[in-house]
Design an enzyme around this catalytic site. Structure first.
Site, mmCIF file in Angstrom:
data_model
loop_
_atom_site.group_PDB
_atom_site.id
_atom_site.type_symbol
_atom_site.label_atom_id
_atom_site.label_comp_id
_atom_site.label_asym_id
_atom_site.label_seq_id
_atom_site.Cartn_x
_atom_site.Cartn_y
_atom_site.Cartn_z
ATOM 1 N N GLY A 22 1.059 -1.053 0.206
ATOM 2 C CA GLY A 22 0.219 0.401 -0.025
ATOM 3 C C GLY A 22 0.946 0.888 -0.003
ATOM 4 O O GLY A 22 2.086 1.627 0.563
ATOM 5 N N ARG A 32 13.394 10.351 -2.367
ATOM 6 C CA ARG A 32 14.224 11.164 -2.511
ATOM 7 C C ARG A 32 16.094 11.021 -1.787
ATOM 8 O O ARG A 32 16.216 11.517 -2.201
ATOM 9 C CB ARG A 32 13.694 12.656 -2.213
ATOM 10 C CG ARG A 32 14.411 13.560 -2.272
ATOM 11 C CD ARG A 32 13.696 15.606 -2.372
ATOM 12 N NE ARG A 32 14.094 16.023 -2.435
ATOM 13 C CZ ARG A 32 14.457 16.602 -0.876
ATOM 14 N NH1 ARG A 32 14.477 16.296 0.533
ATOM 15 N NH2 ARG A 32 15.013 17.648 -1.532
ATOM 16 N N VAL A 34 16.873 8.089 -0.386
ATOM 17 C CA VAL A 34 17.703 7.343 -0.744
ATOM 18 C C VAL A 34 18.532 7.947 -2.290
ATOM 19 O O VAL A 34 19.834 7.649 -2.162
ATOM 20 C CB VAL A 34 17.149 6.477 -1.022
ATOM 21 C CG1 VAL A 34 17.604 5.320 -1.840
ATOM 22 C CG2 VAL A 34 16.030 5.863 0.156
ATOM 23 N N ARG A 83 0.658 -5.022 -5.534
ATOM 24 C CA ARG A 83 0.927 -5.843 -5.105
ATOM 25 C C ARG A 83 1.469 -7.448 -5.365
ATOM 26 O O ARG A 83 0.693 -7.018 -6.310
ATOM 27 C CB ARG A 83 -0.268 -5.849 -3.780
ATOM 28 C CG ARG A 83 0.220 -5.313 -2.946
ATOM 29 C CD ARG A 83 -1.365 -5.479 -2.092
ATOM 30 N NE ARG A 83 -2.288 -3.961 -1.607
ATOM 31 C CZ ARG A 83 -2.211 -4.062 -0.187
ATOM 32 N NH1 ARG A 83 -0.590 -4.161 0.506
ATOM 33 N NH2 ARG A 83 -2.182 -2.996 0.110
ATOM 34 N N ASP A 114 5.091 -5.147 6.421
ATOM 35 C CA ASP A 114 5.875 -6.606 7.056
ATOM 36 C C ASP A 114 5.422 -7.722 5.425
ATOM 37 O O ASP A 114 6.744 -8.152 5.362
ATOM 38 C CB ASP A 114 4.859 -6.959 7.792
ATOM 39 C CG ASP A 114 5.304 -6.668 9.205
ATOM 40 O OD1 ASP A 114 6.903 -5.592 9.348
ATOM 41 O OD2 ASP A 114 4.735 -7.082 9.655
ATOM 42 N N SER A 116 6.282 -6.462 1.669
ATOM 43 C CA SER A 116 7.094 -6.176 1.612
ATOM 44 C C SER A 116 8.606 -6.520 1.812
ATOM 45 O O SER A 116 9.632 -6.991 1.740
ATOM 46 C CB SER A 116 7.528 -4.423 1.371
ATOM 47 O OG SER A 116 5.719 -4.413 0.910
ATOM 48 N N THR A 136 3.822 2.002 6.206
ATOM 49 C CA THR A 136 2.945 2.200 5.521
ATOM 50 C C THR A 136 1.723 2.699 6.572
ATOM 51 O O THR A 136 2.736 3.361 7.914
ATOM 52 C CB THR A 136 2.546 0.450 6.484
ATOM 53 O OG1 THR A 136 1.402 0.410 6.512
ATOM 54 C CG2 THR A 136 3.360 0.719 7.040
ATOM 55 N N ASP A 138 -0.805 2.326 8.614
ATOM 56 C CA ASP A 138 -1.093 1.590 9.674
ATOM 57 C C ASP A 138 -0.349 1.405 10.985
ATOM 58 O O ASP A 138 -0.337 0.891 11.997
ATOM 59 C CB ASP A 138 -1.489 0.442 9.119
ATOM 60 C CG ASP A 138 -2.910 0.101 7.791
ATOM 61 O OD1 ASP A 138 -3.211 0.792 8.027
ATOM 62 O OD2 ASP A 138 -2.685 -1.450 6.901
ATOM 63 N N ASP A 140 1.587 -0.675 11.679
ATOM 64 C CA ASP A 140 1.614 -1.998 12.548
ATOM 65 C C ASP A 140 3.327 -2.532 12.804
ATOM 66 O O ASP A 140 2.822 -3.742 12.207
ATOM 67 C CB ASP A 140 0.715 -2.374 11.918
ATOM 68 C CG ASP A 140 0.332 -2.772 10.281
ATOM 69 O OD1 ASP A 140 1.766 -1.761 9.496
ATOM 70 O OD2 ASP A 140 0.017 -2.999 9.225
ATOM 71 N N ARG A 173 -26.825 14.006 15.289
ATOM 72 C CA ARG A 173 -27.400 12.825 14.400
ATOM 73 C C ARG A 173 -26.247 12.001 15.718
ATOM 74 O O ARG A 173 -25.016 12.437 15.934
ATOM 75 C CB ARG A 173 -26.461 12.437 13.081
ATOM 76 C CG ARG A 173 -27.560 13.499 12.310
ATOM 77 C CD ARG A 173 -26.388 13.092 10.464
ATOM 78 N NE ARG A 173 -27.185 13.364 9.421
ATOM 79 C CZ ARG A 173 -27.427 13.596 8.362
ATOM 80 N NH1 ARG A 173 -25.837 14.021 8.001
ATOM 81 N NH2 ARG A 173 -27.983 14.179 7.472
ATOM 82 N N MET A 180 -9.655 3.954 7.846
ATOM 83 C CA MET A 180 -8.692 2.086 7.727
ATOM 84 C C MET A 180 -7.812 2.108 9.153
ATOM 85 O O MET A 180 -7.134 2.025 9.649
ATOM 86 C CB MET A 180 -7.164 2.552 6.600
ATOM 87 C CG MET A 180 -7.942 3.362 5.701
ATOM 88 S SD MET A 180 -6.574 3.382 4.129
ATOM 89 C CE MET A 180 -7.114 1.651 3.068
ATOM 90 N N ARG A 182 -7.435 -2.747 8.756
ATOM 91 C CA ARG A 182 -7.482 -4.261 8.990
ATOM 92 C C ARG A 182 -7.325 -5.158 10.423
ATOM 93 O O ARG A 182 -8.770 -5.207 11.421
ATOM 94 C CB ARG A 182 -7.704 -5.236 7.524
ATOM 95 C CG ARG A 182 -8.943 -4.899 6.097
ATOM 96 C CD ARG A 182 -8.198 -6.159 5.538
ATOM 97 N NE ARG A 182 -6.968 -5.723 5.151
ATOM 98 C CZ ARG A 182 -6.179 -5.007 4.092
ATOM 99 N NH1 ARG A 182 -7.775 -4.740 3.111
ATOM 100 N NH2 ARG A 182 -4.794 -5.122 3.612
ATOM 101 N N GLY A 196 -12.302 13.734 19.804
ATOM 102 C CA GLY A 196 -12.815 13.409 20.821
ATOM 103 C C GLY A 196 -14.232 12.689 21.232
ATOM 104 O O GLY A 196 -15.119 13.002 21.164
ATOM 105 N N GLU A 198 -16.960 10.000 21.166
ATOM 106 C CA GLU A 198 -17.542 9.699 22.300
ATOM 107 C C GLU A 198 -17.004 7.966 22.739
ATOM 108 O O GLU A 198 -17.319 7.575 24.197
ATOM 109 C CB GLU A 198 -18.601 9.590 22.366
ATOM 110 C CG GLU A 198 -19.160 10.964 22.729
ATOM 111 C CD GLU A 198 -18.700 11.920 21.603
ATOM 112 O OE1 GLU A 198 -18.474 12.697 22.045
ATOM 113 O OE2 GLU A 198 -18.882 11.852 20.659
#
Length: 334
Positions: A22, A32, A34, A83, A114, A116, A136, A138, A140, A173, A180, A182, A196, A198
């Protein structure tokens, strides 16, 4: 020391760089850094487009300093990404290693997550020197406190949720907002605290949503604080945001709407935090190669840039920060 430097310098004359998996804001800053650091060290750089898929297709170009001008402020990745299931096979890995050798690529810098890094690990076992940079949204990757793109993604989510709260207040409402993540709830937790919210629902909770408890929270908040809106931030891995909103409206009679922020969190101009960390990690990658240090994952840990053996890094796991969970639960109470 000088002899060692010269030996390592000769050993890595040409590097390849790719982005895989991703996309994440800040990847361009890493590319840049690198490219320009490698050129400053007298190395040549090959850009591999579309990640491992492009490597297998030999979609390889030369990169100079001018080629990475004016990209640091852009989201996405100029090298593009994809991918690649073939890279998960022994045949694909052997072909990728052979192509690296064919193009004279002495070392490969892989920017991704991970999955990759797992591909890079297999290439290292086939004799390709690799350095991995965590990219990434995430957050993660177990070995690092920071991953390229996370800060921008959280800020993008925060700004969107602020806007949704405005209209949610106008219409009194309940808003269920899916971000995002998963299998990791870091974006949900951070944006939930920042906005903030709830209630924040995380995949790490490992249980189904208690709808009765959620309805009680909504009633309690409306009764005690007279609030005209109720924000629920849901990580993608929890899912069923539309169904959750419909159920809440059915049980409470309060108008409820679900909003899925989706891939907008991957785009946009990267924040200063993402640009600076990505630039430092790209620079550090070339420093490692120049020093003769290979097959490592770069990390930002306890305020410092460090590196780990790839296998060690992949074996590390990351859990949601229990302290921030306590913060979220405490400050959301009305």
């Amino acid at each position: 020391m000088l002899d060692k430097f010269n030996d390592n310098f000769k050993e890595v004359r040409t590097i390849g760089v790719l982005t895989s998996g991703g996309d994440a804001p800040g990847m361009n800053a890493a590319i840049r850094a690198v490219v320009r650091t490698a050129i400053a060290r007298g190395m040549e750089v090959r850009g591999i487009r579309r990640g491992y898929h492009g490597l297998l297709q030999e979609d390889i170009i030369e990169l100079g300093s001018k080629d990475v001008s004016d990209i640091i402020q852009h989201g996405g990745t100029v090298l593009m990404t994809a991918r690649c299931k073939t890279m998960m096979t022994a045949e694909g890995q052997q072909k990728a290693a052979a192509i690296c050798k064919k193009y004279g690529i002495d070392a490969l810098v892989v920017i991704g997550g991970d999955g990759s890094f797992a591909g890079a690990l297999q290439l290292s076992k086939l004799g390709i020197k690799v350095i991995c940079i965590p990219g990434t949204i995430d957050l993660d990757i177990g070995c690092t406190d920071y991953t390229i793109g996370f800060d921008t993604a959280v800020n993008t989510a925060m700004e969107a949720i602020d806007k949704i709260r405005d209209t949610s207040t106008s219409h009194e409402r309940v808003s269920v907002i899916e971000v995002m993540g998963r299998s990791a709830g870091h974006i949900a937790l951070w944006s939930g605290i920042a906005n903030g919210a709830e209630t924040i629902l995380l995949p790490e909770d490992g249980k189904e949503v208690d709808i009765d408890d959620l309805v009680d929270q909504i009633y309690h908040t409306r009764k005690r604080s007279k609030k005209r809106n109720f924000i629920i931030v849901v990580a993608e891995g929890v899912g069923n945001s539309a169904e959750l909103a419909a159920k809440i409206e059915e049980l409470t009679g309060i108008e409820s709407r679900a909003t899925i922020l989706g891939h907008m969190q991957r785009g946009g101009s990267p924040t200063a935090t993402d640009r600076v960390h990505a630039s430092a990690m790209g620079y550090y990658a070339i420093e490692l190669l120049e020093q003769g240090t290979f097959n490592r994952v770069i990390a930002f840990k306890d305020g410092n840039y460090v590196d780990y053996d790839i296998e060690e890094a992949l074996a590390m796991t990351k859990t949601i920060d229990p302290f921030k969970v306590k913060v979220a639960k405490t400050v959301s109470k009305k």
